[in-house]
Structure formats: structure tokens, C-alpha cells
Design a protein around this motif. Sequence first.
Motif, PDB file in Angstrom:
ATOM      1  N   ARG A  75       2.421  -2.754   4.013  1.00 50.19           N
ATOM      2  CA  ARG A  75       2.014  -4.103   3.612  1.00 50.19           C
ATOM      3  C   ARG A  75       0.495  -4.161   3.475  1.00 50.19           C
ATOM      4  O   ARG A  75      -0.229  -3.665   4.331  1.00 50.19           O
ATOM      5  N   HIS A  76       0.033  -4.779   2.410  1.00 48.00           N
ATOM      6  CA  HIS A  76      -1.398  -4.873   2.134  1.00 48.00           C
ATOM      7  C   HIS A  76      -1.924  -6.163   2.760  1.00 48.00           C
ATOM      8  O   HIS A  76      -1.639  -7.262   2.275  1.00 48.00           O
ATOM      9  N   PHE A  77      -2.706  -6.051   3.828  1.00 51.15           N
ATOM     10  CA  PHE A  77      -3.121  -7.219   4.593  1.00 51.15           C
ATOM     11  C   PHE A  77      -4.471  -7.782   4.165  1.00 51.15           C
ATOM     12  O   PHE A  77      -5.187  -8.361   4.973  1.00 51.15           O
ATOM     13  N   SER A  78      -4.824  -7.604   2.910  1.00 51.19           N
ATOM     14  CA  SER A  78      -6.012  -8.275   2.388  1.00 51.19           C
ATOM     15  C   SER A  78      -5.662  -9.729   2.080  1.00 51.19           C
ATOM     16  O   SER A  78      -4.486 -10.118   2.062  1.00 51.19           O
ATOM     17  N   LYS A  79      -6.658 -10.551   1.822  1.00 52.04           N
ATOM     18  CA  LYS A  79      -6.414 -11.951   1.474  1.00 52.04           C
ATOM     19  C   LYS A  79      -5.546 -12.051   0.224  1.00 52.04           C
ATOM     20  O   LYS A  79      -4.580 -12.820   0.177  1.00 52.04           O
ATOM     21  N   GLU A  80      -5.882 -11.251  -0.803  1.00 53.42           N
ATOM     22  CA  GLU A  80      -5.106 -11.281  -2.040  1.00 53.42           C
ATOM     23  C   GLU A  80      -3.713 -10.710  -1.829  1.00 53.42           C
ATOM     24  O   GLU A  80      -2.729 -11.222  -2.358  1.00 53.42           O
ATOM     25  N   GLY A  81      -3.629  -9.629  -1.039  1.00 50.32           N
ATOM     26  CA  GLY A  81      -2.330  -9.018  -0.782  1.00 50.32           C
ATOM     27  C   GLY A  81      -1.397  -9.958  -0.039  1.00 50.32           C
ATOM     28  O   GLY A  81      -0.212 -10.067  -0.380  1.00 50.32           O
ATOM     29  N   ASN A  82      -1.919 -10.651   0.971  1.00 52.55           N
ATOM     30  CA  ASN A  82      -1.101 -11.604   1.720  1.00 52.55           C
ATOM     31  C   ASN A  82      -0.618 -12.731   0.822  1.00 52.55           C
ATOM     32  O   ASN A  82       0.540 -13.168   0.896  1.00 52.55           O
ATOM     33  N   SER A  83      -1.504 -13.224  -0.047  1.00 56.91           N
ATOM     34  CA  SER A  83      -1.143 -14.315  -0.954  1.00 56.91           C
ATOM     35  C   SER A  83      -0.052 -13.891  -1.923  1.00 56.91           C
ATOM     36  O   SER A  83       0.932 -14.610  -2.136  1.00 56.91           O
ATOM     37  N   THR A  84      -0.201 -12.702  -2.487  1.00 52.67           N
ATOM     38  CA  THR A  84       0.788 -12.209  -3.447  1.00 52.67           C
ATOM     39  C   THR A  84       2.135 -11.977  -2.776  1.00 52.67           C
ATOM     40  O   THR A  84       3.180 -12.383  -3.290  1.00 52.67           O
ATOM     41  N   ARG A  85       2.114 -11.338  -1.615  1.00 59.20           N
ATOM     42  CA  ARG A  85       3.363 -11.052  -0.917  1.00 59.20           C
ATOM     43  C   ARG A  85       4.067 -12.340  -0.501  1.00 59.20           C
ATOM     44  O   ARG A  85       5.290 -12.464  -0.605  1.00 59.20           O
ATOM     45  N   GLY A  86       3.278 -13.321  -0.059  1.00 58.52           N
ATOM     46  CA  GLY A  86       3.863 -14.609   0.304  1.00 58.52           C
ATOM     47  C   GLY A  86       4.535 -15.279  -0.879  1.00 58.52           C
ATOM     48  O   GLY A  86       5.612 -15.859  -0.745  1.00 58.52           O
ATOM     49  N   GLN A  87       3.902 -15.191  -2.053  1.00 57.37           N
ATOM     50  CA  GLN A  87       4.502 -15.812  -3.239  1.00 57.37           C
ATOM     51  C   GLN A  87       5.757 -15.072  -3.672  1.00 57.37           C
ATOM     52  O   GLN A  87       6.741 -15.699  -4.062  1.00 57.37           O
ATOM     53  N   ARG A 121       0.846  -1.189   0.000  1.00 59.43           N
ATOM     54  CA  ARG A 121       0.000   0.000   0.000  1.00 59.43           C
ATOM     55  C   ARG A 121       0.881   1.237   0.000  1.00 59.43           C
ATOM     56  O   ARG A 121       1.511   1.564   1.011  1.00 59.43           O
ATOM     57  N   ASP A 122       0.958   1.905  -1.123  1.00 59.28           N
ATOM     58  CA  ASP A 122       1.743   3.138  -1.177  1.00 59.28           C
ATOM     59  C   ASP A 122       1.026   4.253  -0.419  1.00 59.28           C
ATOM     60  O   ASP A 122      -0.204   4.375  -0.501  1.00 59.28           O
ATOM     61  N   PRO A 123       1.759   5.106   0.292  1.00 60.24           N
ATOM     62  CA  PRO A 123       1.132   6.268   0.923  1.00 60.24           C
ATOM     63  C   PRO A 123       0.768   7.301  -0.142  1.00 60.24           C
ATOM     64  O   PRO A 123       1.330   7.284  -1.245  1.00 60.24           O
ATOM     65  N   PRO A 124      -0.141   8.214   0.156  1.00 60.57           N
ATOM     66  CA  PRO A 124      -0.468   9.276  -0.803  1.00 60.57           C
ATOM     67  C   PRO A 124       0.771  10.121  -1.117  1.00 60.57           C
ATOM     68  O   PRO A 124       1.704  10.214  -0.301  1.00 60.57           O
ATOM     69  N   ASP A 125       0.778  10.707  -2.313  1.00 61.32           N
ATOM     70  CA  ASP A 125       1.884  11.592  -2.678  1.00 61.32           C
ATOM     71  C   ASP A 125       1.995  12.729  -1.670  1.00 61.32           C
ATOM     72  O   ASP A 125       0.996  13.199  -1.103  1.00 61.32           O
ATOM     73  N   ASN A 126       3.244  13.167  -1.446  1.00 58.18           N
ATOM     74  CA  ASN A 126       3.529  14.311  -0.564  1.00 58.18           C
ATOM     75  C   ASN A 126       3.152  14.059   0.892  1.00 58.18           C
ATOM     76  O   ASN A 126       2.914  15.008   1.647  1.00 58.18           O
ATOM     77  N   THR A 127       3.093  12.801   1.295  1.00 57.66           N
ATOM     78  CA  THR A 127       2.858  12.487   2.712  1.00 57.66           C
ATOM     79  C   THR A 127       4.050  12.956   3.538  1.00 57.66           C
ATOM     80  O   THR A 127       5.193  12.650   3.192  1.00 57.66           O
ATOM     81  N   PRO A 128       3.840  13.717   4.619  1.00 56.41           N
ATOM     82  CA  PRO A 128       4.963  14.178   5.451  1.00 56.41           C
ATOM     83  C   PRO A 128       5.788  13.005   5.977  1.00 56.41           C
ATOM     84  O   PRO A 128       5.252  11.914   6.223  1.00 56.41           O
ATOM     85  N   GLU A 129       7.072  13.240   6.156  1.00 54.39           N
ATOM     86  CA  GLU A 129       7.977  12.166   6.561  1.00 54.39           C
ATOM     87  C   GLU A 129       7.563  11.543   7.885  1.00 54.39           C
ATOM     88  O   GLU A 129       7.651  10.317   8.049  1.00 54.39           O
ATOM     89  N   GLN A 130       7.099  12.340   8.834  1.00 52.44           N
ATOM     90  CA  GLN A 130       6.688  11.796  10.127  1.00 52.44           C
ATOM     91  C   GLN A 130       5.504  10.851   9.995  1.00 52.44           C
ATOM     92  O   GLN A 130       5.413   9.845  10.698  1.00 52.44           O
ATOM     93  N   GLU A 131       4.599  11.143   9.076  1.00 50.39           N
ATOM     94  CA  GLU A 131       3.461  10.258   8.861  1.00 50.39           C
ATOM     95  C   GLU A 131       3.870   8.973   8.155  1.00 50.39           C
ATOM     96  O   GLU A 131       3.227   7.925   8.330  1.00 50.39           O
ATOM     97  N   LEU A 132       4.920   9.050   7.352  1.00 48.70           N
ATOM     98  CA  LEU A 132       5.421   7.832   6.684  1.00 48.70           C
ATOM     99  C   LEU A 132       5.878   6.806   7.712  1.00 48.70           C
ATOM    100  O   LEU A 132       5.776   5.604   7.483  1.00 48.70           O
TER     101      LEU A 132
END
Length: 396
Positions: A74-86, A57-68
Motif C-alpha cells: 500500500r502506498h501511504f503517501s497523501k496522493e496514494g491514500n486518497s486514490t486508494r480510498g476512492q 507499491r509494487d516490489p522490484p522484479d524477482n524479489t524473493p518470496e520471503q521478502e515479499l
Amino acid sequence: MVNTPYHYDPEDPGDKIKPDPSVYLKESLNLSQRKTQFDRLELHSELRPLSSQDAFRDPPDNTPEQELRTWEFRHFSKEGNSTRGQLIHYGTQWLARQHRNHGFTIFIFGQYTCFIRWDRAGAIVSRKFIYKEDSSPLVEFFWRFSRLDAAGRGQDPTVRRASDEEATIAKTELQEWAPTNLNRPVFAFTVKVDNGETREFLGWGSLSDRIDLTGRCTRAYPVYEIASQTKYFLKDAWRTHDLMREAEILKTLIAAGVEHIPKYICGDDIPGGVTETDLYITEEEYAAAYDDDDAIDQVDYLAHEGDAIDDDYDDSSNADDEAMDPEDDPGADDDDDDDMLPEPALMRDSSWKCGNKWTRITKRFHHRFVTDVIGKPLRCASDSKVLLQAAADAFK
């Protein structure tokens, strides 16, 4: 580039993993027996049809460094977990099947693309971009990658495939330790000698193959040196920055007259064999992760401990966007002499980085040494007395 998603590597039938389009060197390519060849792979890619299958999950553009610092990328959806695991699984298998310092993955999902750089400390993930609107980053990546030498693409320049003649000799001399898969290639390992010169040893299948992406990733080989016509034992591992070189430990024990230890032959840290993911840790994150009063001083030490990069081995790769957690714990404290440290290097700009979970990221150096004793597996002990005597000798 070869279309491989429908062909698993027959040399690794257990996993039956089938990577998406794979990139090989033309001069080493022989597809008559295998289309998928993890031991020859130069560039890995993973393709997913849907944008929702993003592992990050990318943060929005121009997000302040402290918020980063508090952004969970990491995308903790079912599909995201599966893709990251692979992605992690394929990266792990790739580095386990080759002698590599790092490797690159192109991840395409729906209309998006991002790049991943793997090493033994973790992985760095770029910000995604819409390649259908602007394909120039992807085109430039391929252009630059195609012009890298083997070390720049991640190959360990101190290991090469043995010639046919060398392989025949090695398989004859090392028959006692022949791997289960007799098709495994023979490699020639270059090892440093204390006088600055090098020696070369042939290895055919490791006695210890750790299928890990990060950590020590130890490999242990019975090896044969043609020049001396002698068999030896070679250990290859990635040590933590704060752990004393094992070759130095052996030399110290031998000088002290300690019994029941193998004789040190040669070896040291390998020029250019150093992780880069750890270079993006800030002083504050290191202090918070290790809860150590001396943590700030330790980061300053790391910043000047260096990359140990030779001009001949510099991959000159700049990975820049998001970093993944690795999968290993930091090593124990120890004291290395300052005159044994590699050349200096600076920590890198980490203002772009998401998250602050760095408890498992630690700098690692590639270490290789040779001894005179090829040990036997514990299962080979004839009885319990032999086993206990060996343990007693180790603790004596």
C-alpha cells in the motif's frame, strides 16, 4: 463505454460520486435520464493523470518470496491514500447498488495500468505495467471481458430484474414497504427448496442496505411470490465459512419446538456464491493471524471446503498479483455437517503475494433464505411494554 466523470448518479444524490469511463451492456443502456448508472455498471475504471497517484507499491522484479511477505504494497503517501480510498469507496458503492459476487476495476495512473478484482472477502490487485509501451495486457483484458457471460462479469445469476408486469404486481403487493426512492427496481430472487427445486420471489427495496464492501453485507426484503400469492421475508447475506447456515439453524429450532421464531419456508447457500480472495492465504499466515493450535488443520479444511462452483456459475477468473486487506472480522466457530459442505476446491498459488496481514480475510458463502414473518422496525413499538415483551420472547 460511456464518458461519465462529469455526471453523478441522480439515483444516489447523497454521495455524488462520478466514476471515470463506465462500461454498460448495450441492450440495457438508456442514457436519456442518467449517464452514470451504478445499478447498471458492468466494468469500473479509475483514471489518474500522474504516476505518483499510484495507490500501491509494487516490489522490484524477482524479489524473493520471503521478502515479499514483509513488503508493504500500500502506498501511504497523501496522493496514494486518497486514490486508494476512492477506489475502495467506488467498489463499495458498486457492489452495494447491485447483486454481485465480484467485480473488476481498471486503474490507470500516468503511464501505468493495473487490474483489481473485488469480492466480499477483499480485493486482489495485479502488478502494474506500462500500457504506453505494451498495451497487450489491457487489450487482452477487454477482449476476454467482452466475451464473459453475466456470471463471469460478476453478476449474481440467481437475481434478475423483474418484467414490467411483475414489477407492477410487486409494487402493488409490497406498497406497505415501499422504498424511499420509488424508482428503485424490482428484482426477482431465485431461492433453493429442500427438494432441489427453486422458487422465485419479487422484492422492491431492502429494509436493510449495508453499504459495505466486505463482511456479511446483509440485505432484508419483504417479498411477494406470484405463484402462491403470498408475502414473505427474504434475508440475503454472506456468511463466514465457520458459521452454521442460518436456514439450518431455523430448521433445527423448529424441529426442537422452540417458540417465537419465524417459520422457515426455503433457502440455503447459493451455488457459485463464494469468495476467492481468501484462497491465497498460506497455512503459515493463517496460523499466525489466528494464533490457533488447530489453524493448520483449519486451512486444510478450507482448502477442501470448496468453491461451491456449478458449471453454470463458474466465472473462471484468475486474479494474480497483489491482495488488499478486507474490512471484516472472521466469524465464530461452529460445526457444519460434512455432508452439507460444497464441492471441493484447492487453495491457490500465493507465491506472488505481498504482505502477511491476513487477520480480516475469511472465506464467505452467499446465503439466502425465506421465512413467513415480515418484522417491523423497533420504532414501530407502541410502548415500552411491547418492546420488552418482544425481547423476552426472543430470549425465552
